[in-house]
Design a protein around this motif. Sequence first.
Motif, PDB file in Angstrom:
ATOM      1  N   GLN A   1      38.811  25.649  -7.265  1.00 65.19           N
ATOM      2  CA  GLN A   1      38.486  27.068  -7.200  1.00 65.19           C
ATOM      3  C   GLN A   1      39.777  27.886  -7.195  1.00 65.19           C
ATOM      4  O   GLN A   1      40.760  27.489  -6.571  1.00 65.19           O
ATOM      5  CB  GLN A   1      37.668  27.370  -5.932  1.00 65.19           C
ATOM      6  CG  GLN A   1      37.200  28.817  -5.800  1.00 65.19           C
ATOM      7  CD  GLN A   1      36.113  29.158  -6.787  1.00 65.19           C
ATOM      8  OE1 GLN A   1      35.638  28.314  -7.551  1.00 65.19           O
ATOM      9  NE2 GLN A   1      35.718  30.416  -6.809  1.00 65.19           N
ATOM     10  N   VAL A   2      39.764  29.004  -7.888  1.00 63.74           N
ATOM     11  CA  VAL A   2      40.925  29.893  -7.947  1.00 63.74           C
ATOM     12  C   VAL A   2      40.650  31.115  -7.078  1.00 63.74           C
ATOM     13  O   VAL A   2      39.542  31.665  -7.093  1.00 63.74           O
ATOM     14  CB  VAL A   2      41.194  30.329  -9.394  1.00 63.74           C
ATOM     15  CG1 VAL A   2      42.313  31.358  -9.447  1.00 63.74           C
ATOM     16  CG2 VAL A   2      41.542  29.118 -10.264  1.00 63.74           C
ATOM     17  N   GLN A   3      41.640  31.521  -6.327  1.00 60.86           N
ATOM     18  CA  GLN A   3      41.537  32.733  -5.511  1.00 60.86           C
ATOM     19  C   GLN A   3      42.649  33.701  -5.861  1.00 60.86           C
ATOM     20  O   GLN A   3      43.782  33.285  -6.136  1.00 60.86           O
ATOM     21  CB  GLN A   3      41.618  32.388  -4.027  1.00 60.86           C
ATOM     22  CG  GLN A   3      40.378  31.726  -3.462  1.00 60.86           C
ATOM     23  CD  GLN A   3      40.448  31.592  -1.953  1.00 60.86           C
ATOM     24  OE1 GLN A   3      41.478  31.230  -1.414  1.00 60.86           O
ATOM     25  NE2 GLN A   3      39.349  31.894  -1.280  1.00 60.86           N
ATOM     26  N   LEU A   4      42.319  34.978  -5.847  1.00 60.96           N
ATOM     27  CA  LEU A   4      43.294  36.045  -6.027  1.00 60.96           C
ATOM     28  C   LEU A   4      43.458  36.749  -4.684  1.00 60.96           C
ATOM     29  O   LEU A   4      42.475  37.236  -4.123  1.00 60.96           O
ATOM     30  CB  LEU A   4      42.832  37.045  -7.083  1.00 60.96           C
ATOM     31  CG  LEU A   4      42.548  36.501  -8.487  1.00 60.96           C
ATOM     32  CD1 LEU A   4      42.098  37.627  -9.411  1.00 60.96           C
ATOM     33  CD2 LEU A   4      43.779  35.818  -9.056  1.00 60.96           C
ATOM     34  N   VAL A   5      44.680  36.794  -4.199  1.00 64.66           N
ATOM     35  CA  VAL A   5      44.949  37.378  -2.889  1.00 64.66           C
ATOM     36  C   VAL A   5      45.912  38.543  -3.047  1.00 64.66           C
ATOM     37  O   VAL A   5      47.052  38.362  -3.496  1.00 64.66           O
ATOM     38  CB  VAL A   5      45.531  36.341  -1.917  1.00 64.66           C
ATOM     39  CG1 VAL A   5      45.814  36.983  -0.566  1.00 64.66           C
ATOM     40  CG2 VAL A   5      44.570  35.162  -1.764  1.00 64.66           C
ATOM     41  N   GLU A   6      45.434  39.736  -2.675  1.00 61.64           N
ATOM     42  CA  GLU A   6      46.237  40.944  -2.806  1.00 61.64           C
ATOM     43  C   GLU A   6      46.953  41.263  -1.496  1.00 61.64           C
ATOM     44  O   GLU A   6      46.497  40.900  -0.418  1.00 61.64           O
ATOM     45  CB  GLU A   6      45.359  42.142  -3.183  1.00 61.64           C
ATOM     46  CG  GLU A   6      44.661  42.010  -4.507  1.00 61.64           C
ATOM     47  CD  GLU A   6      43.176  42.236  -4.404  1.00 61.64           C
ATOM     48  OE1 GLU A   6      42.555  42.595  -5.412  1.00 61.64           O
ATOM     49  OE2 GLU A   6      42.638  42.063  -3.290  1.00 61.64           O
ATOM     50  N   SER A   7      48.049  41.999  -1.626  1.00 61.60           N
ATOM     51  CA  SER A   7      48.777  42.494  -0.468  1.00 61.60           C
ATOM     52  C   SER A   7      49.542  43.740  -0.871  1.00 61.60           C
ATOM     53  O   SER A   7      49.717  44.007  -2.069  1.00 61.60           O
ATOM     54  CB  SER A   7      49.737  41.429   0.070  1.00 61.60           C
ATOM     55  OG  SER A   7      50.679  41.060  -0.921  1.00 61.60           O
ATOM     56  N   GLY A   8      49.982  44.497   0.134  1.00 65.40           N
ATOM     57  CA  GLY A   8      50.853  45.633  -0.135  1.00 65.40           C
ATOM     58  C   GLY A   8      50.224  46.997   0.011  1.00 65.40           C
ATOM     59  O   GLY A   8      50.912  48.005  -0.127  1.00 65.40           O
ATOM     60  N   GLY A   9      48.933  47.070   0.273  1.00 67.05           N
ATOM     61  CA  GLY A   9      48.314  48.375   0.460  1.00 67.05           C
ATOM     62  C   GLY A   9      48.736  49.000   1.780  1.00 67.05           C
ATOM     63  O   GLY A   9      49.424  48.387   2.595  1.00 67.05           O
ATOM     64  N   GLY A  10      48.321  50.251   1.961  1.00 68.04           N
ATOM     65  CA  GLY A  10      48.657  50.934   3.207  1.00 68.04           C
ATOM     66  C   GLY A  10      48.523  52.431   3.088  1.00 68.04           C
ATOM     67  O   GLY A  10      47.929  52.945   2.131  1.00 68.04           O
ATOM     68  N   LEU A  11      49.090  53.118   4.079  1.00 69.04           N
ATOM     69  CA  LEU A  11      49.054  54.583   4.140  1.00 69.04           C
ATOM     70  C   LEU A  11      50.423  55.123   3.768  1.00 69.04           C
ATOM     71  O   LEU A  11      51.451  54.663   4.290  1.00 69.04           O
ATOM     72  CB  LEU A  11      48.677  55.026   5.551  1.00 69.04           C
ATOM     73  CG  LEU A  11      48.737  56.524   5.855  1.00 69.04           C
ATOM     74  CD1 LEU A  11      47.730  57.280   4.999  1.00 69.04           C
ATOM     75  CD2 LEU A  11      48.493  56.773   7.343  1.00 69.04           C
ATOM     76  N   VAL A  12      50.438  56.100   2.871  1.00 76.01           N
ATOM     77  CA  VAL A  12      51.707  56.685   2.428  1.00 76.01           C
ATOM     78  C   VAL A  12      51.492  58.180   2.191  1.00 76.01           C
ATOM     79  O   VAL A  12      50.382  58.611   1.868  1.00 76.01           O
ATOM     80  CB  VAL A  12      52.205  55.981   1.146  1.00 76.01           C
ATOM     81  CG1 VAL A  12      51.247  56.202  -0.008  1.00 76.01           C
ATOM     82  CG2 VAL A  12      53.616  56.401   0.792  1.00 76.01           C
ATOM     83  N   GLN A  13      52.542  58.949   2.345  1.00 73.02           N
ATOM     84  CA  GLN A  13      52.450  60.383   2.081  1.00 73.02           C
ATOM     85  C   GLN A  13      52.532  60.650   0.581  1.00 73.02           C
ATOM     86  O   GLN A  13      53.112  59.856  -0.174  1.00 73.02           O
ATOM     87  CB  GLN A  13      53.573  61.124   2.805  1.00 73.02           C
ATOM     88  CG  GLN A  13      53.397  61.203   4.309  1.00 73.02           C
ATOM     89  CD  GLN A  13      54.438  62.107   4.954  1.00 73.02           C
ATOM     90  OE1 GLN A  13      55.542  62.260   4.457  1.00 73.02           O
ATOM     91  NE2 GLN A  13      54.069  62.706   6.087  1.00 73.02           N
ATOM     92  N   ALA A  14      51.987  61.765   0.179  1.00 70.99           N
ATOM     93  CA  ALA A  14      52.065  62.158  -1.218  1.00 70.99           C
ATOM     94  C   ALA A  14      53.530  62.199  -1.666  1.00 70.99           C
ATOM     95  O   ALA A  14      54.407  62.663  -0.926  1.00 70.99           O
ATOM     96  CB  ALA A  14      51.419  63.522  -1.416  1.00 70.99           C
ATOM     97  N   GLY A  15      53.755  61.664  -2.868  1.00 72.73           N
ATOM     98  CA  GLY A  15      55.105  61.565  -3.389  1.00 72.73           C
ATOM     99  C   GLY A  15      55.790  60.254  -3.082  1.00 72.73           C
ATOM    100  O   GLY A  15      56.862  59.963  -3.643  1.00 72.73           O
ATOM    101  N   GLY A  16      55.179  59.476  -2.221  1.00 75.67           N
ATOM    102  CA  GLY A  16      55.759  58.197  -1.830  1.00 75.67           C
ATOM    103  C   GLY A  16      55.427  57.081  -2.805  1.00 75.67           C
ATOM    104  O   GLY A  16      54.818  57.304  -3.868  1.00 75.67           O
ATOM    105  N   SER A  17      55.824  55.872  -2.433  1.00 74.08           N
ATOM    106  CA  SER A  17      55.657  54.696  -3.291  1.00 74.08           C
ATOM    107  C   SER A  17      55.057  53.538  -2.509  1.00 74.08           C
ATOM    108  O   SER A  17      55.244  53.427  -1.288  1.00 74.08           O
ATOM    109  CB  SER A  17      57.008  54.262  -3.869  1.00 74.08           C
ATOM    110  OG  SER A  17      57.580  55.268  -4.669  1.00 74.08           O
ATOM    111  N   LEU A  18      54.356  52.684  -3.227  1.00 76.39           N
ATOM    112  CA  LEU A  18      53.855  51.423  -2.707  1.00 76.39           C
ATOM    113  C   LEU A  18      53.931  50.387  -3.811  1.00 76.39           C
ATOM    114  O   LEU A  18      53.853  50.737  -4.995  1.00 76.39           O
ATOM    115  CB  LEU A  18      52.402  51.541  -2.237  1.00 76.39           C
ATOM    116  CG  LEU A  18      52.104  52.194  -0.897  1.00 76.39           C
ATOM    117  CD1 LEU A  18      50.598  52.318  -0.705  1.00 76.39           C
ATOM    118  CD2 LEU A  18      52.719  51.417   0.254  1.00 76.39           C
TER     119      LEU A  18
END
Length: 121
Positions: A1-18
């Motif tokens: 079985q293959v799984q896709l695992v995401e990371s890196g989301g969160g809360l950021v102010q407008a104009g910011g980066s993720l």
Amino acid sequence: QVQLVESGGGLVQAGGSLRLSCAASGSSFSINLMAWYRQAPGKQRDLVATITPSGFTNYADSVKGRFTISRDNAKNTVYLQMNSLKPEDTAVYYCNADVRRVESLFYTNYWGQGTQVTVSS
């Protein structure tokens, strides 16, 4: 079985980066097209960007010039660098990939579990 695992989301102010990451795990497979989608509350899931194994990319008009999709084929990982974020980018972001197990002739489409991105004004 293959799984896709995401990371890196969160809360950021407008104009910011993720930067989002999505790693495929499992054994003995190859990946064709990889993509990021997003779904805001009460709305349909929309395509954000795609990338082929050779690196050709495509973007939704709403993110062109601000988001960059990339992939590391050796690590079976796709990334989404998001700059100049806007409140309207707030959504759950999903990784998507077409994966072929080595014992199969066909590709199967897989989804990650999603990661929340919230952009405050």
